[in-house]
Scaffold this active site. Structure first.
Site, short mmCIF file in Angstrom:
data_model
loop_
_atom_site.label_atom_id
_atom_site.label_comp_id
_atom_site.label_asym_id
_atom_site.label_seq_id
_atom_site.Cartn_x
_atom_site.Cartn_y
_atom_site.Cartn_z
N ASP A 142 0.83 -1.20 0.00
CA ASP A 142 0.00 0.00 0.00
C ASP A 142 0.87 1.25 0.00
O ASP A 142 1.63 1.50 0.93
CB ASP A 142 -0.91 0.01 1.23
CG ASP A 142 -1.92 1.16 1.20
OD1 ASP A 142 -2.17 1.71 0.11
OD2 ASP A 142 -2.45 1.50 2.27
N ASP A 347 -2.44 6.32 -6.07
CA ASP A 347 -2.60 5.39 -4.95
C ASP A 347 -2.70 3.97 -5.47
O ASP A 347 -3.43 3.69 -6.42
CB ASP A 347 -3.88 5.77 -4.19
CG ASP A 347 -4.11 4.91 -2.96
OD1 ASP A 347 -3.13 4.47 -2.34
OD2 ASP A 347 -5.29 4.69 -2.61
#
Length: 473
Positions: A142, A347
């Site tokens: 992430d 992201d």
């Protein structure tokens, strides 16, 4: 056929290589159907790694490929959209919370309020294998998180995971992190919550709460981390004793943000603060790769790398912001005054790209103008531009390109243009969504990053893009 269009068999969930020149890309529907109905569950508990030149490459898998046999495909695709909406809402909430805390600090009336990390665990898609304290650990990747953590023994509340829990008592190189350490003091900027100290000042406790109600609690530790053939000594991570969120898909999380506690910062002496990835499609048999190090010769990009500068944001410095300056649909430039006015977040954990309402409206209008004559159907969740294409074997799809400051461009791969809400193509939607308000932060999601080499250079403060068919081989 226009050079700005693809002609494909409607099997976009599968990324193949059946090319017929630059104008067309044909993908066989029967191959997609075979993959979708294959109930043999592959193992992803131990991805491969290798070193080339000065770079380390970790094999990357999509967790839905690894756990493909669990549940109906259409339901999984729909559930992913719902979870994605939660992540975006939590990111926007996190940004507003940080901004309000800055205002309060300026007025000297600030109150210490724990905030979440701004992400949702349920949308995190891609997993790699690392070695921590001599044990292989499968972790989920992430870029929107900073602290790396794994579940640890003894555990008060742990979800089931495929590998044994990390046991610090049997690792000869494990050490606790003290409360007065710089690592403990860095927790607030990395997680939003300060390090906690009980009666034992030799132990720094942490808490990370995520936007969907997931969390991890435990103590900070440090151990020997191995990535491929390279190692990071005294790597600081969270040893989670109380965890909720990943539900057996991985042993923990790898934080690739920009704070001092992120893996990128802690390994900067080894890899120079540079990492990149190529994200594979969900159902593709080939793997993607997560690469540490700035040696671009190890990439398999088919177009030159184009770079754009990161947009500095002191209040949200751990995120990666870029200046999106324009978009084209089928070679036609989309006109909107909002381009270039605010930073976009790139992201790895958000699935669908979110655009400010005015930009989305203009992109949608141009797409519908070029993609005409196909039966429309109702939208689903965050997607409102949908079609019934179950009767077609081939369709012409306008290409979508995203442009950034400095002339960098990212061409959305054919697998990132449409999202299959239903696997039989009876409800297929343009894989872009609108934010609720103009002043919210736009997000470039991982669905549009597929089959693109995305390079993050934190030392030069720039992000690069190049087309690449993702494969670890």
């Amino acid at each position: 056929m226009s050079l700005c269009q693809y002609s494909i068999v409607f099997a976009l969930l599968f990324v193949g290589a059946f090319g017929h020149g630059d104008e067309e890309l044909f993908l066989p529907l029967k191959t997609l159907q075979k993959i979708q109905h294959n109930h043999n569950e592959p193992t992803c508990s131990s991805q491969k790694s290798r070193s080339e030149n000065r770079a380390v490459m970790l094999e990357m898998k999509h967790k839905d490929y690894c756990f493909r046999s669990r549940g109906d495909l259409s339901k999984r695709l729909q559930k992913r959209l719902l979870a994605d909406d939660i992540r975006v809402l939590s990111i926007q909430s996190h940004i507003k919370n940080v901004s309000s805390k800055q205002v309060e600090a300026l007025s000297q009336t600030t109150t210490q309020i724990p905030i979440n990390s701004g992400v949702s665990m349920q949308t995190l898609n891609y997993i790699v294998t690392v070695t921590l304290g001599g044990r292989n650990m499968t972790v989920i990747v992430d870029t929107g998180s900073d602290l790396t953590w794994v579940q640890c023994q003894p555990c008060r509340l742990c979800y089931n995971q495929p590998e044994p829990l990390f046991n610090p008592s049997i690792s000869p190189s494990f050490q606790s992190v003290a409360c007065n350490s710089s690592a403990c003091q860095s927790l607030e900027s990395a997680t939003g919550n300060s390090g906690l100290c009980g009666t034992n000042s030799q132990t720094c406790s942490y808490l990370v709460s995520y936007g969907d109600g997931s969390y991890t609690k435990g103590e900070l530790g440090q151990d020997h981390l191995v990535l491929g053939s390279s190692s990071v000594d005294n790597f600081v991570f969270g040893c989670g004793r109380n965890n909720r969120g990943l539900f057996g898909l991985a042993s923990g999380l790898m934080g690739l943000g920009r704070s001092d506690l992120s893996l990128i910062s802690q390994s900067s002496g080894v890899f120079g603060g540079v990492f990149s990835y190529c994200l594979p499609s969900t159902e593709a048999e080939s793997s993607g790769s997560l690469v540490f190090g700035g040696d671009t010769s190890v990439f398999k990009n088919s177009t030159p790398i184009s770079y754009t500068n990161m947009v500095p944001n002191p209040q949200l410095f751990s995120f990666y912001f870029l200046n999106l300056t324009g978009m084209t649909v089928g070679g036609v430039a989309v006109q909107d005054s909002s381009f270039g006015r605010s930073g976009f977040l790139i992201d790895s954990g958000t699935v669908i790209t979110r655009l400010p309402p005015s930009i989305y409206k203009a992109v949608k209008a141009e797409f519908l103008k070029q993609f005409s004559g196909y039966p429309s159907v109702s939208g689903y969740s965050i997607l409102d531009t949908c079609f019934d294409l179950s009767a077609y074997e081939e369709v012409n799809i306008p290409t979508i390109k995203i442009y950034f400051e400095g002339g960098a461009e990212m061409e959305v791969d054919v697998a990132g243009v449409f999202y299959f809400v239903k696997s039989d193509a009876s409800q297929v939607c343009l894989a872009l969504a609108s934010l609720q308000y103009e002043d919210e932060i736009g997000i470039i999601g991982n669905f549009q990053q597929r089959n693109t080499r995305v390079i993050y250079d934190t030392k030069q403060s720039q992000v690069g893009f190049a087309k690449e068919t993702c494969s670890f081989m």
